[in-house]
Design a protein around this motif. Structure first.
Motif, PDB file in Angstrom:
ATOM      1  N   GLN A  47       1.338  45.568 140.605  1.00 28.96           N
ATOM      2  CA  GLN A  47       0.452  46.614 139.651  1.00 28.96           C
ATOM      3  C   GLN A  47       1.850  47.508 140.288  1.00 28.96           C
ATOM      4  OE1 GLN A  47      -1.693  47.441 143.717  1.00 28.96           O
ATOM      5  NE2 GLN A  47      -2.502  49.012 142.983  1.00 28.96           N
ATOM      6  N   GLN A  48       3.453  47.366 140.498  1.00 32.16           N
ATOM      7  CA  GLN A  48       3.870  48.034 140.707  1.00 32.16           C
ATOM      8  C   GLN A  48       4.277  47.826 139.407  1.00 32.16           C
ATOM      9  OE1 GLN A  48       3.250  50.105 142.918  1.00 32.16           O
ATOM     10  NE2 GLN A  48       5.114  50.647 143.303  1.00 32.16           N
TER      11      GLN A  48
ATOM     12  N   TYR B 200       2.137  50.002 137.140  1.00 34.08           N
ATOM     13  CA  TYR B 200       2.140  51.483 137.429  1.00 34.08           C
ATOM     14  C   TYR B 200       3.092  52.004 136.967  1.00 34.08           C
ATOM     15  CZ  TYR B 200       2.749  55.995 139.660  1.00 34.08           C
ATOM     16  OH  TYR B 200       3.164  57.379 139.985  1.00 34.08           O
TER      17      TYR B 200
ATOM     18  N   SER C 235      -0.202  48.091 150.701  1.00 33.42           N
ATOM     19  CA  SER C 235      -1.254  47.999 149.440  1.00 33.42           C
ATOM     20  C   SER C 235      -1.773  49.634 148.845  1.00 33.42           C
ATOM     21  CB  SER C 235      -1.202  47.580 148.601  1.00 33.42           C
ATOM     22  OG  SER C 235      -0.114  46.021 149.130  1.00 33.42           O
TER      23      SER C 235
ATOM     24  N   MET D 134      -0.323  52.278 149.092  1.00 33.12           N
ATOM     25  CA  MET D 134       0.259  53.364 148.283  1.00 33.12           C
ATOM     26  C   MET D 134      -0.044  53.164 146.856  1.00 33.12           C
ATOM     27  SD  MET D 134       4.018  50.127 147.002  1.00 33.12           S
ATOM     28  CE  MET D 134       2.826  48.890 147.029  1.00 33.12           C
ATOM     29  N   HIS D 135      -1.255  52.819 146.842  1.00 36.14           N
ATOM     30  CA  HIS D 135      -2.205  52.931 145.389  1.00 36.14           C
ATOM     31  C   HIS D 135      -2.579  53.891 145.389  1.00 36.14           C
ATOM     32  CE1 HIS D 135      -5.010  51.838 142.743  1.00 36.14           C
ATOM     33  NE2 HIS D 135      -5.880  52.672 143.275  1.00 36.14           N
TER      34      HIS D 135
ATOM     35  N   ASN E 230       0.119  56.308 143.905  1.00 35.25           N
ATOM     36  CA  ASN E 230       0.460  56.246 142.596  1.00 35.25           C
ATOM     37  C   ASN E 230      -0.303  56.501 141.986  1.00 35.25           C
ATOM     38  OD1 ASN E 230       3.155  55.473 143.534  1.00 35.25           O
ATOM     39  ND2 ASN E 230       2.965  53.283 143.485  1.00 35.25           N
TER      40      ASN E 230
END
Length: 432
Positions: free
Chosen positions: A283-284, A287, A388, A391-392, A395
């Motif tokens: 995911q990162q 992103y 998570s 953080m999502h 972002n």
């Protein structure tokens, strides 16, 4: 370590991309030589990419032709052109300005685009949970290829219409060039600072100059549009994959592990940290590529929305002028405007639609996190899942035309309503 090895392998293989390894219409971009603008292995001349040098020369030539075509507005001319031709010229300069912005951006940020191409690889998401749903990416890839081929084909046909229709009119016309008091119709009808007689006598020279401009705009405008559509479909598919990956976390544990992890309340708790970490890393990485995509394309996206919206309104105005004018307008000119309007309509629709889909898919990842079997996780896994989620939420990226206006289908609807209001107002004014 295995994850890092996979990333390094992806980076090493970028120099030999094949069509079946990526989720974009790579075959189309190679045919148009668009891929070679970014490929570091393309031919070099004095350490410069030959395709970059070619585009710098082409931009200079096109710029000189356009400046020359504007000089007629600053000198006294013996003929007067219709308002419909002024609209065509305005439409042409709008398209050229956006085409120039697109090609300069892609030349200046070629390294960023090459880096961005990594996100289009089929195996970009490396976690086991993401790879389990790779069929989603193949489905979006097939849809993207069909749509980009269709848009490219329609754009080529539209450009050929604009290029060939003046020749058809010229062949059908029996007027002698030396005795005509009106310029022969051209593709865009630029106001070159020459007399009517000189223009008609050297018509094919001016025709070739305007054809060169039309081909330039076809390439710079259309290929960048279909590249944007291809990458958007990849981003949408990969966010859907990440969402599905979160949903299946802790849903497929063996009975042996379940028996070993029962606590004193007979509640099954499992350690899902490895699964969550692999998905979060995917995911990162995704992103990071989304940020690169937005930073590279932001100015182009906003400019495309503004100029396509303006072009649709201009073409709507031109259509009303044509159909309400008492003068006879060649049917070929009407077909040209309708084709251009149709292309602008669909590109603006897809741009707004895809941006809205990306925003919705980003939001849906949060739902995927909630949908996993988090109640059967141990404390460490729950904390990691909560981290998570935070953080999502931190972002989230959205491209806006103004601080309060997001690019979505609502923006597209407002452009269509503006065009409709213009048609209604002009029809009512002319009927009085």
């Amino acid at each position: 370590m295995l994850y890092l090895n996979r990333i390094c392998t992806n980076i090493d293989n970028m120099s030999s991309l094949k069509s079946n390894e990526v989720a974009i219409n790579l075959k189309l971009f190679k045919v148009f030589r668009f891929y070679h603008i970014f490929d570091p292995n393309s031919g070099k001349l004095c350490k410069f990419n030959v395709y970059h040098l070619a585009w710098y020369i082409i931009n200079c030539v096109i710029g000189c032709i356009l400046i020359y075509g504007l000089l007629g507005y600053f000198t006294e001319m013996e003929d007067v052109i219709d308002s419909i031709f002024h609209i065509q010229i305005m439409f042409c300069y709008l398209l050229y300005s956006l085409s120039l912005l697109k090609i300069i951006t892609f030349l200046y940020k070629a390294n960023n685009i090459w880096d961005l191409l990594r996100v289009t690889r089929i195996n970009f998401l490396t976690s086991t949970q993401c790879q389990a749903h790779i069929g989603i990416l193949h489905k979006h890839r097939n849809k993207s290829i069909k749509i980009t081929n269709l848009i490219s084909g329609f754009a080529i046909v539209t450009t050929l219409e604009w290029i060939l229709f003046p020749l058809v009119l010229r062949l059908l016309s029996k007027t002698d060039a030396s005795h005509s008091n009106k310029r022969f119709e051209n593709i865009f009808n630029f106001r070159f600072p020459v007399t009517v007689c000189e223009y008609n006598n050297y018509y094919f020279i001016f025709y070739i100059m305007e054809s060169f401009i039309a081909i330039f705009m076809l390439y710079a405008y259309v290929v960048t549009d279909v590249f944007f559509i291809s990458v958007c479909y990849v981003i949408i598919a990969q966010y859907e994959i990440i969402k599905r990956a979160y949903e299946i976390v802790n849903c497929e544990q063996t009975s042996e592990n379940n028996n070993e992890n029962k606590n004193h309340n007979n509640i099954i708790v499992n350690d899902c940290c490895d699964d969550l970490i692999s998905i979060v890393m995917d995911q990162q990485n995704h992103y990071a590529k989304l940020r690169l995509f937005y930073s590279t394309y932001k100015l182009i996206i906003v400019s495309t929305v503004v100029i396509n919206s303006g072009s649709i309104i201009i073409l709507t105005y031109a259509s009303v002028v044509i159909f309400t004018s008492p003068e006879t307008i060649p049917i070929l000119s009407i077909v040209k405007l309708i084709s251009a309007f149709t292309y602008m309509f669909f590109v603006l629709f897809f741009l707004c639609y895809l941006m809205e889909c990306i925003n919705n898919k980003i939001e849906s990842v949060q739902l995927g996190m909630y949908s996993c079997n988090w109640t059967a996780m141990n404390i460490k896994s729950k904390k990691l899942l909560l981290f998570s989620m935070r953080m999502h939420n931190a972002n989230k990226l959205m491209i806006k035309t103004t601080p309060n206006n997001i690019i979505n289908l609502q923006l597209f609807n407002s452009v269509m309503m503006t065009s409709y209001n213009i048609v209604s107002a002009m029809v009512n004014t002319r009927s009085k």
